[in-house]
Write a protein that holds these residues in place. Structure first.
Motif, PDB file in Angstrom:
ATOM      1  N   ALA A  49       4.177  10.400  -6.800  1.00  0.00           N
ATOM      2  CA  ALA A  49       5.256  10.809  -7.700  1.00  0.00           C
ATOM      3  C   ALA A  49       4.749  11.054  -9.121  1.00  0.00           C
ATOM      4  CB  ALA A  49       6.361   9.751  -7.711  1.00  0.00           C
ATOM      5  N   SER A  50       3.789  10.259  -9.565  1.00  0.00           N
ATOM      6  CA  SER A  50       3.330  10.348 -10.957  1.00  0.00           C
ATOM      7  C   SER A  50       2.217  11.372 -11.167  1.00  0.00           C
ATOM      8  CB  SER A  50       2.860   8.981 -11.452  1.00  0.00           C
ATOM      9  OG  SER A  50       1.752   8.519 -10.692  1.00  0.00           O
ATOM     10  N   THR A  51       1.412  11.643 -10.138  1.00  0.00           N
ATOM     11  CA  THR A  51       0.254  12.520 -10.317  1.00  0.00           C
ATOM     12  C   THR A  51       0.251  13.741  -9.416  1.00  0.00           C
ATOM     13  OG1 THR A  51      -1.138  11.409  -8.666  1.00  0.00           O
ATOM     14  CG2 THR A  51      -1.140  10.490 -10.908  1.00  0.00           C
ATOM     15  N   GLY A  52       1.017  13.711  -8.333  1.00  0.00           N
ATOM     16  CA  GLY A  52       0.986  14.796  -7.368  1.00  0.00           C
ATOM     17  C   GLY A  52      -0.168  14.721  -6.395  1.00  0.00           C
ATOM     18  N   SER A  53      -1.004  13.705  -6.532  1.00  0.00           N
ATOM     19  CA  SER A  53      -2.131  13.553  -5.625  1.00  0.00           C
ATOM     20  C   SER A  53      -1.652  13.281  -4.203  1.00  0.00           C
ATOM     21  CB  SER A  53      -3.029  12.391  -6.070  1.00  0.00           C
ATOM     22  OG  SER A  53      -3.686  12.673  -7.273  1.00  0.00           O
ATOM     23  N   ARG A  54      -2.386  13.799  -3.255  1.00  0.00           N
ATOM     24  CA  ARG A  54      -2.133  13.459  -1.857  1.00  0.00           C
ATOM     25  C   ARG A  54      -2.688  12.054  -1.619  1.00  0.00           C
ATOM     26  NH1 ARG A  54      -4.817  16.433   3.437  1.00  0.00           N
ATOM     27  NH2 ARG A  54      -4.106  14.911   4.990  1.00  0.00           N
ATOM     28  N   VAL A  55      -1.922  11.217  -0.950  1.00  0.00           N
ATOM     29  CA  VAL A  55      -2.352   9.849  -0.663  1.00  0.00           C
ATOM     30  C   VAL A  55      -2.085   9.543   0.805  1.00  0.00           C
ATOM     31  CG1 VAL A  55      -2.217   7.425  -1.324  1.00  0.00           C
ATOM     32  CG2 VAL A  55      -1.698   9.186  -3.023  1.00  0.00           C
ATOM     33  N   GLU A  56      -3.134   9.232   1.528  1.00  0.00           N
ATOM     34  CA  GLU A  56      -3.025   8.782   2.910  1.00  0.00           C
ATOM     35  C   GLU A  56      -3.322   7.290   2.948  1.00  0.00           C
ATOM     36  OE1 GLU A  56      -2.095  10.494   5.522  1.00  0.00           O
ATOM     37  OE2 GLU A  56      -2.165  12.564   4.745  1.00  0.00           O
ATOM     38  N   THR A  57      -2.606   6.555   3.799  1.00  0.00           N
ATOM     39  CA  THR A  57      -2.802   5.105   3.868  1.00  0.00           C
ATOM     40  C   THR A  57      -3.034   4.667   5.313  1.00  0.00           C
ATOM     41  OG1 THR A  57      -0.445   4.599   4.157  1.00  0.00           O
ATOM     42  CG2 THR A  57      -1.270   4.752   1.883  1.00  0.00           C
ATOM     43  N   ALA A  58      -3.631   3.497   5.450  1.00  0.00           N
ATOM     44  CA  ALA A  58      -3.837   2.908   6.775  1.00  0.00           C
ATOM     45  C   ALA A  58      -3.983   1.402   6.630  1.00  0.00           C
ATOM     46  CB  ALA A  58      -5.083   3.486   7.447  1.00  0.00           C
ATOM     47  N   ALA A  59      -3.485   0.676   7.625  1.00  0.00           N
ATOM     48  CA  ALA A  59      -3.691  -0.769   7.668  1.00  0.00           C
ATOM     49  C   ALA A  59      -5.127  -1.038   8.097  1.00  0.00           C
ATOM     50  CB  ALA A  59      -2.729  -1.409   8.662  1.00  0.00           C
ATOM     51  N   LEU A  60      -5.782  -1.998   7.438  1.00  0.00           N
ATOM     52  CA  LEU A  60      -7.166  -2.304   7.802  1.00  0.00           C
ATOM     53  C   LEU A  60      -7.550  -3.719   7.419  1.00  0.00           C
ATOM     54  CD1 LEU A  60      -9.894  -1.344   8.915  1.00  0.00           C
ATOM     55  CD2 LEU A  60     -10.488  -0.638   6.581  1.00  0.00           C
ATOM     56  N   ASP A  61      -8.077  -4.447   8.387  1.00  0.00           N
ATOM     57  CA  ASP A  61      -8.754  -5.716   8.162  1.00  0.00           C
ATOM     58  C   ASP A  61     -10.235  -5.415   8.272  1.00  0.00           C
ATOM     59  OD1 ASP A  61     -10.001  -8.179   8.305  1.00  0.00           O
ATOM     60  OD2 ASP A  61      -8.560  -9.048   9.705  1.00  0.00           O
ATOM     61  N   VAL A  62     -10.974  -5.531   7.168  1.00  0.00           N
ATOM     62  CA  VAL A  62     -12.367  -5.082   7.158  1.00  0.00           C
ATOM     63  C   VAL A  62     -13.283  -5.960   8.003  1.00  0.00           C
ATOM     64  CG1 VAL A  62     -12.140  -3.933   4.921  1.00  0.00           C
ATOM     65  CG2 VAL A  62     -12.921  -6.331   5.021  1.00  0.00           C
ATOM     66  N   THR A  63     -12.788  -7.119   8.458  1.00  0.00           N
ATOM     67  CA  THR A  63     -13.615  -7.944   9.346  1.00  0.00           C
ATOM     68  C   THR A  63     -13.584  -7.436  10.786  1.00  0.00           C
ATOM     69  OG1 THR A  63     -11.845  -9.530   9.821  1.00  0.00           O
ATOM     70  CG2 THR A  63     -13.227  -9.965   7.890  1.00  0.00           C
ATOM     71  N   ASP A  64     -12.753  -6.443  11.059  1.00  0.00           N
ATOM     72  CA  ASP A  64     -12.692  -5.801  12.372  1.00  0.00           C
ATOM     73  C   ASP A  64     -13.514  -4.517  12.293  1.00  0.00           C
ATOM     74  OD1 ASP A  64     -12.054  -4.369  14.673  1.00  0.00           O
ATOM     75  OD2 ASP A  64      -9.935  -4.905  14.638  1.00  0.00           O
ATOM     76  N   SER A  65     -14.778  -4.579  12.694  1.00  0.00           N
ATOM     77  CA  SER A  65     -15.690  -3.452  12.497  1.00  0.00           C
ATOM     78  C   SER A  65     -15.247  -2.208  13.257  1.00  0.00           C
ATOM     79  CB  SER A  65     -17.111  -3.843  12.899  1.00  0.00           C
ATOM     80  OG  SER A  65     -17.159  -4.256  14.251  1.00  0.00           O
ATOM     81  N   LEU A  87       0.826  -1.201   0.000  1.00  0.00           N
ATOM     82  CA  LEU A  87       0.000   0.000   0.000  1.00  0.00           C
ATOM     83  C   LEU A  87       0.865   1.258   0.000  1.00  0.00           C
ATOM     84  CD1 LEU A  87      -3.086   0.489   0.107  1.00  0.00           C
ATOM     85  CD2 LEU A  87      -2.833   0.782   2.576  1.00  0.00           C
ATOM     86  N   ASP A  88       1.883   1.274   0.833  1.00  0.00           N
ATOM     87  CA  ASP A  88       2.761   2.445   0.910  1.00  0.00           C
ATOM     88  C   ASP A  88       3.574   2.616  -0.371  1.00  0.00           C
ATOM     89  OD1 ASP A  88       1.811   3.052   3.416  1.00  0.00           O
ATOM     90  OD2 ASP A  88       3.433   2.011   4.477  1.00  0.00           O
ATOM     91  N   ALA A  89       3.976   1.504  -0.975  1.00  0.00           N
ATOM     92  CA  ALA A  89       4.692   1.595  -2.252  1.00  0.00           C
ATOM     93  C   ALA A  89       3.791   2.184  -3.332  1.00  0.00           C
ATOM     94  CB  ALA A  89       5.189   0.208  -2.673  1.00  0.00           C
ATOM     95  N   LEU A  90       2.527   1.767  -3.331  1.00  0.00           N
ATOM     96  CA  LEU A  90       1.559   2.316  -4.287  1.00  0.00           C
ATOM     97  C   LEU A  90       1.362   3.810  -4.044  1.00  0.00           C
ATOM     98  CD1 LEU A  90      -0.640   1.933  -6.493  1.00  0.00           C
ATOM     99  CD2 LEU A  90      -2.233   1.364  -4.637  1.00  0.00           C
ATOM    100  N   ALA A  91       1.260   4.207  -2.782  1.00  0.00           N
ATOM    101  CA  ALA A  91       1.065   5.617  -2.457  1.00  0.00           C
ATOM    102  C   ALA A  91       2.227   6.461  -2.977  1.00  0.00           C
ATOM    103  CB  ALA A  91       0.923   5.782  -0.943  1.00  0.00           C
ATOM    104  N   ASP A  92       3.448   5.973  -2.794  1.00  0.00           N
ATOM    105  CA  ASP A  92       4.624   6.698  -3.277  1.00  0.00           C
ATOM    106  C   ASP A  92       4.600   6.821  -4.799  1.00  0.00           C
ATOM    107  OD1 ASP A  92       5.539   6.966  -0.685  1.00  0.00           O
ATOM    108  OD2 ASP A  92       6.937   5.285  -0.810  1.00  0.00           O
ATOM    109  N   GLU A  93       4.247   5.716  -5.449  1.00  0.00           N
ATOM    110  CA  GLU A  93       4.179   5.710  -6.918  1.00  0.00           C
ATOM    111  C   GLU A  93       3.152   6.731  -7.417  1.00  0.00           C
ATOM    112  OE1 GLU A  93       1.655   3.252 -10.048  1.00  0.00           O
ATOM    113  OE2 GLU A  93       2.752   1.954  -8.664  1.00  0.00           O
ATOM    114  N   ILE A  94       1.974   6.720  -6.821  1.00  0.00           N
ATOM    115  CA  ILE A  94       0.898   7.597  -7.273  1.00  0.00           C
ATOM    116  C   ILE A  94       1.247   9.065  -7.017  1.00  0.00           C
ATOM    117  CG2 ILE A  94      -1.473   8.320  -6.752  1.00  0.00           C
ATOM    118  CD1 ILE A  94      -2.152   5.332  -6.422  1.00  0.00           C
TER     119      ILE A  94
END
Length: 252
Positions: free
Chosen positions: A53-69, A44-51
């Motif tokens: 760098a290529s678009t200038g978009s702000r990207v925030e990330t977080a770890a999430l298991d969606v089964t943990d409500s 996820l963090d590698a994708l955020a860096d890539e995006i």
């Protein structure tokens, strides 16, 4: 801290691979800022860096298991606080495990049900809390063409969970919540990590970029329901609803 001036924010779950990963790229290319979450934070963090760098978009990330409500609520509201707003939530996280019911492999089916439906319900709850507070928002539920009819053997539980998402979307549209748009997207055969084991020459299979481009186009139009790519899945969808079950069984 708010988003960049004029930029809208899309939150995507299951964004570290497959359709979610490519949606992140394409939404960023269209000028969106991103809130991305998944279990695999390294990817996820590698994708955020890539995006970024290529678009200038702000990207925030977080770890999430969606089964943990509880974690779903915390992560979603955390993103909303960081950006000041969330314009669209794409409920995408899912798995494709499954086995014929009653064959002693209930763990696979239960895991699929917990992730694909119960997890999606938790995401929808959190998204709607944000959207109700804002007075606007766009909820997108990623379903499947398999949701249109009951599927057999290892697909039974998976198809049922995806049908549940379509029903959830329809119920929310029926509620007619002010400022809320609800879309359900039914992808056909789009190449991704989830179906990497499927025969490469499967009929009507398209590559990830092509398939996701159709998904993003439908989402941007805020369609209530979309079968993507439109060809051949719109006519196939009509046929699946009308044909007798014994015919559908042979098709799938």
């Amino acid at each position: 801290m708010s988003s960049r001036m004029g930029n809208r924010v899309v939150l995507i779950t299951g964004a570290s691979s497959g359709l979610g990963e490519e949606m992140a790229r394409q939404f960023a290319a269209a000028g969106y800022d991103l809130a991305l979450c998944a279990r695999r934070t390294g990817r996820l963090d590698a994708l955020a860096d890539e995006i970024h760098a290529s678009t200038g978009s702000r990207v925030e990330t977080a770890a999430l298991d969606v089964t943990d409500s509880a974690a779903v609520a915390s992560v979603f509201h955390g993103f909303a606080q960081k950006y000041g707003t969330i314009d669209r939530v794409v409920v995408n996280a899912g798995i494709g495990k499954g086995a014929p019911l009653g064959t002693g492999q209930s763990d696979a089916n239960l895991a699929t049900a917990m992730t694909n439906f119960v997890g999606a319900l938790a995401q929808t709850e959190a998204a709607l809390e944000i959207f109700r507070r804002q007075g606007r928002g766009h909820l997108v539920l990623i379903s499947s063409m398999s949701a249109l009819r009951g599927m057999r053997k290892s697909m039974t539980t998976y198809a049922a969970t995806k049908a549940g998402l379509a029903s959830l979307a329809e119920g929310l549209r029926s509620e007619n919540i002010r400022g809320l748009d609800v879309s359900v997207v039914h992808p056909g055969y789009i190449r991704s990590e989830m179906n990497a084991h499927v025969e490469q020459k499967t009929r009507f299979m398209v590559d990830t970029k092509t398939g996701v481009r159709a998904m993003v186009a439908a989402i941007e139009k805020r369609r209530a329901k979309a079968y993507v790519p439109a060809w051949p899945w719109i006519p196939i969808g009509i046929a699946m609803k009308l044909l007798p079950l014994q015919v559908v069984r042979r098709l799938t």
